[in-house]
Motif scaffolding. Structure first.
Motif: not given
Length: 81
Positions: A32-35, A37-42, A45, A70
């Motif tokens: 999850e930390y290195y996903d 999509a999550v990083v782009r979302n952050e 933000k 990341r």
């Protein structure tokens, strides 16, 4: 011999199970930390917070740098597998 080994190994089973669960949790957290999509979302933000005046330019740059690191690490992990 197998019965004796199994009997002597019995007290270690809860510890091994705990280690196994901890390893699975670590793998899930890293995924999850290195996903990407999550990083782009952050990253989005951070940019929104900067646009709203909640972050200074320096804070935004520091956060973006960390998130981009990341993202690079996520790509490296993907290439390794």
């Amino acid at each position: 011999m197998g019965l004796i080994t199994a009997f002597l190994d019995l007290p270690l089973k809860p510890a091994r199970a705990t280690v196994w669960v901890a390893e699975r949790l670590k793998e899930a957290a890293e995924a999850e930390y290195y996903d990407p999509a999550v990083v782009r979302n952050e990253l989005a933000k951070v940019e929104d917070a900067h646009a709203a005046g909640e972050l200074t330019d320096e804070q935004r740059d520091d956060l973006q740098r960390a998130l981009l690191d990341r993202l690079v690490e996520a790509q490296n992990r993907t290439e390794e597998t």
